[in-house]
Design an enzyme around this catalytic site. Structure first.
Site, PDB file in Angstrom:
ATOM      1  N   SER A   1       0.815  -1.221   0.000  1.00  0.00           N
ATOM      2  CA  SER A   1       0.000   0.000   0.000  1.00  0.00           C
ATOM      3  C   SER A   1       0.853   1.278   0.000  1.00  0.00           C
ATOM      4  O   SER A   1       1.616   1.518  -0.918  1.00  0.00           O
ATOM      5  CB  SER A   1      -0.959  -0.036   1.193  1.00  0.00           C
ATOM      6  OG  SER A   1      -1.941   0.948   1.091  1.00  0.00           O
TER       7      SER A   1
ATOM      8  N   ASP B   1      -5.773   2.488  -3.525  1.00  0.00           N
ATOM      9  CA  ASP B   1      -7.042   2.383  -2.796  1.00  0.00           C
ATOM     10  C   ASP B   1      -7.271   3.595  -1.895  1.00  0.00           C
ATOM     11  O   ASP B   1      -8.292   3.697  -1.230  1.00  0.00           O
ATOM     12  CB  ASP B   1      -7.131   1.069  -2.005  1.00  0.00           C
ATOM     13  CG  ASP B   1      -6.112   0.968  -0.880  1.00  0.00           C
ATOM     14  OD1 ASP B   1      -5.195   1.809  -0.807  1.00  0.00           O
ATOM     15  OD2 ASP B   1      -6.217   0.022  -0.065  1.00  0.00           O
TER      16      ASP B   1
ATOM     17  N   ASP C   1      -1.063   1.390  -4.037  1.00  0.00           N
ATOM     18  CA  ASP C   1      -1.981   0.433  -4.671  1.00  0.00           C
ATOM     19  C   ASP C   1      -3.307   1.089  -5.054  1.00  0.00           C
ATOM     20  O   ASP C   1      -4.260   0.409  -5.430  1.00  0.00           O
ATOM     21  CB  ASP C   1      -2.216  -0.798  -3.791  1.00  0.00           C
ATOM     22  CG  ASP C   1      -2.979  -0.494  -2.507  1.00  0.00           C
ATOM     23  OD1 ASP C   1      -2.871   0.640  -2.003  1.00  0.00           O
ATOM     24  OD2 ASP C   1      -3.676  -1.387  -1.994  1.00  0.00           O
TER      25      ASP C   1
ATOM     26  N   ASP D   1      -2.239   6.433  -3.550  1.00  0.00           N
ATOM     27  CA  ASP D   1      -1.121   5.759  -2.887  1.00  0.00           C
ATOM     28  C   ASP D   1      -0.641   4.596  -3.762  1.00  0.00           C
ATOM     29  O   ASP D   1      -1.104   4.427  -4.896  1.00  0.00           O
ATOM     30  CB  ASP D   1      -1.503   5.297  -1.478  1.00  0.00           C
ATOM     31  CG  ASP D   1      -2.476   4.135  -1.477  1.00  0.00           C
ATOM     32  OD1 ASP D   1      -3.230   3.985  -2.463  1.00  0.00           O
ATOM     33  OD2 ASP D   1      -2.512   3.370  -0.496  1.00  0.00           O
TER      34      ASP D   1
END
Length: 443
Positions: free
Chosen positions: A103, A248, A246, A244
């Site tokens: 992440s 999400d 990834d 960010d």
């Protein structure tokens, strides 16, 4: 429920440490494949996506080996936003989806986020069952030679994801005339983000779209929003979007350069959805959501509930209460009408859909006054020190002192080796005094 490998959002840690290495990823693949292949399906399918970390080249083959050894057929999708994986898990009717990512963490960390066939993150109960399989003797889970899985690369994943996102909006929806800055954090959305906005007719200024394996989240993305602030001013853009690693999470910036966090985005969307009779039940925030947001929703007669920190807990509470909007100050925002997990690009489209008639971003986001909030992240070797008696006493005495003037929250991070100390109050001097006492005790 204490878990050995899974944290608040999957599995995460330093690459080539005890949890994040090729050996363990083989075991994770074998264990999760063994658990999910019990579903009564003609073909056992797992799909894998990842962000742009260098370690993905090491960890993905190990994960694939574990899954195929369990008898799962695997599709690898390459770099793709986390919710793209969740969506395609449902569309492809797969048994499971696995996202290789850490992440918003630096490149030297990596991990896994697991999704079931419904596109939802796994419950504690399922994670615990998979953990039991991880620690079992490997030979007990290996398939017979004839029953081994096959592997195929799917090149169209980003295009398929973009098509799914656009289907949620009217066919005539376009962004012509809008100047948009997007920062993809050199992460999973570096292809899909700019392509999506350009396909809708926007003039796009892209940053953070040159991943090299070690620059993901480095001085860019949602944890470094000053980058879009400067770019919005430089290119005279109408709005800025910062994702960010990834994708999400989303943090935004209005045309004046004002940074807009997750709480402000949620507030603006809630008001619009209420006006359009799209808001179902109310809004779920977290323990970290600003107190000003809670007061605002109370004044607007919108029900507001708090969950534990983590978008998985937000989604669980949304499902339990039948709400369709929730999220975190950090930018994890779940649009329950369209998605099962946070999706920065989907949230961006929902905001842009509201601005297409010439409305300024600053006006759209002008909803509530934030209660002053101070947050300090303290790096520690052992997060369990938070349970020490002297630290608990320090927190309790500070809470007593600030009672009636604000609130204090001290918690260990579920994804990093940090203790987060947060306080909110209009009385800044009192707040600083309280937090200083707690931070000193922890350090």
């Amino acid at each position: 429920m204490t878990k050995k490998y899974f944290g608040t959002d999957g599995i995460r840690g330093l690459v080539n440490s005890s949890k994040i290495n090729g050996d363990m990823f083989f075991k994770f693949g074998l264990a999760s494949g063994t658990y999910f292949k019990t579903q009564k399906k003609k073909k056992q399918i797992a799909i894998i996506a990842k962000d742009t970390r260098l370690s993905g080249y090491t960890l993905e083959p190990a994960l694939v080996s574990g899954l195929t050894s369990a008898g799962m057929h695997v599709y690898t999708l390459g770099p793709l936003p986390t919710n793209g994986l969740a969506m395609l898990t449902k569309v492809m009717k797969a048994n499971m989806g696995i996202m290789i990512t850490a992440s918003h963490n630096p490149y030297h960390d990596n991990g896994l986020k697991l999704f079931g066939p419904d596109g939802l993150k796994l419950s504690d109960k399922i994670e615990k069952k998979i953990e039991t399989l991880i620690d079992k003797k490997i030979s007990n889970s290996l398939s017979k030679p004839k029953a081994l899985g096959r592997v195929k690369r799917l090149e169209s994943a980003n295009d398929d994801y973009i098509k799914i996102l656009k289907k949620n909006f009217p066919k005539n929806f376009n962004l012509k005339g809008l100047r948009i800055v997007i920062d993809c954090a050199n992460g999973a959305a570096y292809k899909a983000g700019p392509e999506l906005l350009k396909s809708l007719g926007a003039k796009v200024f892209s940053i953070g779209v040159e991943p090299n394996g070690i620059n993901i989240n480095k001085n860019c993305g949602s944890t470094f929003p000053s980058k879009i602030k400067l770019a919005v001013k430089k290119y005279k853009a109408h709005i800025g979007i910062s994702l960010d690693g990834d994708a999400d999470r989303i943090i935004m910036c209005d045309e004046s350069g004002m940074i807009i966090d997750g709480d402000q985005i949620i507030a603006a969307l809630a008001i619009r959805w209420k006006r359009k009779k799209m808001l179902k039940g109310g809004v779920i925030g977290t323990l970290m959501s600003n107190y000003g947001l809670e007061k605002f929703f109370r004044a607007q007669n919108i029900k507001f509930l708090r969950s534990d920190v983590g978008d998985r807990f937000v989604k669980e509470k949304m499902k339990k209460n039948n709400f369709n909007l929730g999220g975190e100050q950090s930018g994890h925002i779940i649009l329950g009408k369209y998605a099962t997990t946070g999706d920065g690009l989907l949230v961006a489209l929902e905001v842009l859909f509201s601005l297409r008639k010439g409305k300024k971003a600053s006006n759209f986001f002008d909803t509530f006054k934030k209660t002053p909030q101070i947050l300090e992240n303290i790096e520690v070797k052992d997060k369990t020190i938070i349970n020490k008696i002297d630290i608990k006493k320090s927190v309790k005495s500070s809470e007593k002192l600030i009672k009636g003037y604000g609130r204090i929250l001290v918690r260990s991070s579920g994804t990093e080796s940090k203790i987060r100390v947060m306080g909110e109050s209009e009385n800044i001097k009192l707040l600083q005094k309280c937090l200083k006492t707690i931070i000193k005790k922890i350090k």
